[in-house]
Design a protein around this motif. Sequence first.
Motif, mmCIF file in Angstrom:
data_model
loop_
_atom_site.group_PDB
_atom_site.id
_atom_site.type_symbol
_atom_site.label_atom_id
_atom_site.label_comp_id
_atom_site.label_asym_id
_atom_site.label_seq_id
_atom_site.Cartn_x
_atom_site.Cartn_y
_atom_site.Cartn_z
ATOM 1 N N VAL A 1 -1.330 -2.164 -15.598
ATOM 2 C CA VAL A 1 -1.746 -1.567 -16.651
ATOM 3 C C VAL A 1 -2.542 -0.221 -16.463
ATOM 4 C CG1 VAL A 1 -3.400 -2.048 -18.597
ATOM 5 C CG2 VAL A 1 -2.187 -3.913 -17.503
ATOM 6 N N GLU A 2 -2.202 0.759 -17.290
ATOM 7 C CA GLU A 2 -2.734 2.055 -17.092
ATOM 8 C C GLU A 2 -4.164 2.137 -17.310
ATOM 9 O OE1 GLU A 2 -1.543 5.143 -16.291
ATOM 10 O OE2 GLU A 2 0.218 4.151 -15.564
ATOM 11 N N THR A 3 -4.729 1.580 -18.332
ATOM 12 C CA THR A 3 -6.300 1.544 -18.791
ATOM 13 C C THR A 3 -6.300 0.356 -19.762
ATOM 14 O OG1 THR A 3 -7.969 2.710 -19.560
ATOM 15 C CG2 THR A 3 -5.983 3.168 -20.487
ATOM 16 N N PHE A 4 -7.748 -0.307 -19.802
ATOM 17 C CA PHE A 4 -8.029 -0.886 -21.087
ATOM 18 C C PHE A 4 -8.877 -0.183 -21.872
ATOM 19 C CE2 PHE A 4 -7.425 -4.174 -17.382
ATOM 20 C CZ PHE A 4 -6.564 -5.000 -18.159
ATOM 21 N N ALA A 5 -8.598 1.024 -21.950
ATOM 22 C CA ALA A 5 -9.749 1.876 -22.962
ATOM 23 C C ALA A 5 -9.491 1.495 -24.265
ATOM 24 C CB ALA A 5 -9.415 3.225 -22.768
ATOM 25 N N GLU A 6 -8.309 1.016 -24.933
ATOM 26 C CA GLU A 6 -7.945 0.609 -26.239
ATOM 27 C C GLU A 6 -8.474 -0.804 -26.756
ATOM 28 O OE1 GLU A 6 -5.038 1.636 -24.416
ATOM 29 O OE2 GLU A 6 -5.721 3.602 -24.718
ATOM 30 N N VAL A 7 -9.177 -1.446 -25.726
ATOM 31 C CA VAL A 7 -9.392 -2.950 -26.024
ATOM 32 C C VAL A 7 -10.651 -3.082 -27.113
ATOM 33 C CG1 VAL A 7 -10.570 -5.064 -25.010
ATOM 34 C CG2 VAL A 7 -8.965 -3.621 -23.791
ATOM 35 N N SER A 8 -10.105 -3.671 -28.210
ATOM 36 C CA SER A 8 -10.815 -3.735 -29.417
ATOM 37 C C SER A 8 -12.276 -4.749 -29.259
ATOM 38 C CB SER A 8 -10.265 -4.286 -30.434
ATOM 39 O OG SER A 8 -9.881 -5.683 -30.256
ATOM 40 N N GLY A 9 -12.258 -5.155 -28.236
ATOM 41 C CA GLY A 9 -13.487 -6.186 -28.244
ATOM 42 C C GLY A 9 -13.108 -7.734 -28.558
ATOM 43 N N LYS A 10 -11.848 -7.815 -29.168
ATOM 44 C CA LYS A 10 -11.676 -9.093 -29.801
ATOM 45 C C LYS A 10 -10.714 -9.986 -28.893
ATOM 46 C CE LYS A 10 -12.015 -7.635 -34.807
ATOM 47 N NZ LYS A 10 -11.193 -7.448 -35.932
ATOM 48 N N THR A 11 -10.988 -11.266 -28.817
ATOM 49 C CA THR A 11 -10.516 -12.144 -27.811
ATOM 50 C C THR A 11 -9.267 -12.520 -28.204
ATOM 51 O OG1 THR A 11 -12.683 -13.342 -27.630
ATOM 52 C CG2 THR A 11 -10.495 -14.381 -26.946
ATOM 53 N N ALA A 12 -8.750 -12.434 -29.601
ATOM 54 C CA ALA A 12 -7.576 -12.696 -29.855
ATOM 55 C C ALA A 12 -6.289 -11.551 -29.630
ATOM 56 C CB ALA A 12 -7.296 -12.658 -31.631
ATOM 57 N N ASP A 13 -6.943 -10.275 -29.615
ATOM 58 C CA ASP A 13 -6.203 -9.095 -29.484
ATOM 59 C C ASP A 13 -5.848 -9.087 -27.979
ATOM 60 O OD1 ASP A 13 -6.199 -8.240 -32.191
ATOM 61 O OD2 ASP A 13 -7.906 -6.784 -31.892
ATOM 62 N N PHE A 14 -7.006 -9.487 -26.877
ATOM 63 C CA PHE A 14 -6.714 -9.422 -25.657
ATOM 64 C C PHE A 14 -5.688 -10.576 -25.314
ATOM 65 C CE2 PHE A 14 -7.778 -9.762 -21.103
ATOM 66 C CZ PHE A 14 -7.876 -8.406 -20.739
ATOM 67 N N ARG A 15 -5.797 -11.555 -25.815
ATOM 68 C CA ARG A 15 -4.754 -12.654 -25.787
ATOM 69 C C ARG A 15 -3.183 -12.302 -25.871
ATOM 70 N NH1 ARG A 15 -6.708 -16.858 -28.895
ATOM 71 N NH2 ARG A 15 -8.114 -17.426 -27.137
ATOM 72 N N LYS A 16 -3.277 -11.622 -27.124
ATOM 73 C CA LYS A 16 -1.982 -10.836 -27.457
ATOM 74 C C LYS A 16 -1.525 -9.926 -26.284
ATOM 75 C CE LYS A 16 -2.408 -11.298 -32.038
ATOM 76 N NZ LYS A 16 -2.800 -10.547 -33.643
ATOM 77 N N LEU A 17 -2.331 -9.338 -25.570
ATOM 78 C CA LEU A 17 -2.220 -8.351 -24.668
ATOM 79 C C LEU A 17 -1.580 -8.856 -23.429
ATOM 80 C CD1 LEU A 17 -2.344 -5.303 -23.154
ATOM 81 C CD2 LEU A 17 -4.502 -5.934 -22.680
ATOM 82 N N LEU A 18 -2.235 -10.103 -23.302
ATOM 83 C CA LEU A 18 -1.906 -10.827 -21.860
ATOM 84 C C LEU A 18 -0.585 -11.467 -21.903
ATOM 85 C CD1 LEU A 18 -5.249 -12.453 -20.888
ATOM 86 C CD2 LEU A 18 -4.093 -10.458 -19.898
#
Length: 85
Positions: A1-18
Amino acid sequence: VETFAEVSGKTADFRKLLTSIDAKGNVLVVTDHITEKLEQATRNLPQVTLTHANYLNTFNLVNADTIVCTKEAIDKIAEWLKEAK
């Protein structure tokens, strides 16, 4: 992964990324910079372990089914291992 700079802080969004990168099982996320939003996004995911590249250890590596690293974390690990010679 290039970076996690765009992470929103929401668990659901991070789960979608994974899910989008096909990270399954126990996931070890290694980064060179842990932000508050990244910590919030991973906190409620029981199969996700977040660690800084400087604190990477064999226990976390052995217990991970999938390892997700940022490019900067890999560079930092390579530098760290080079110094160990």
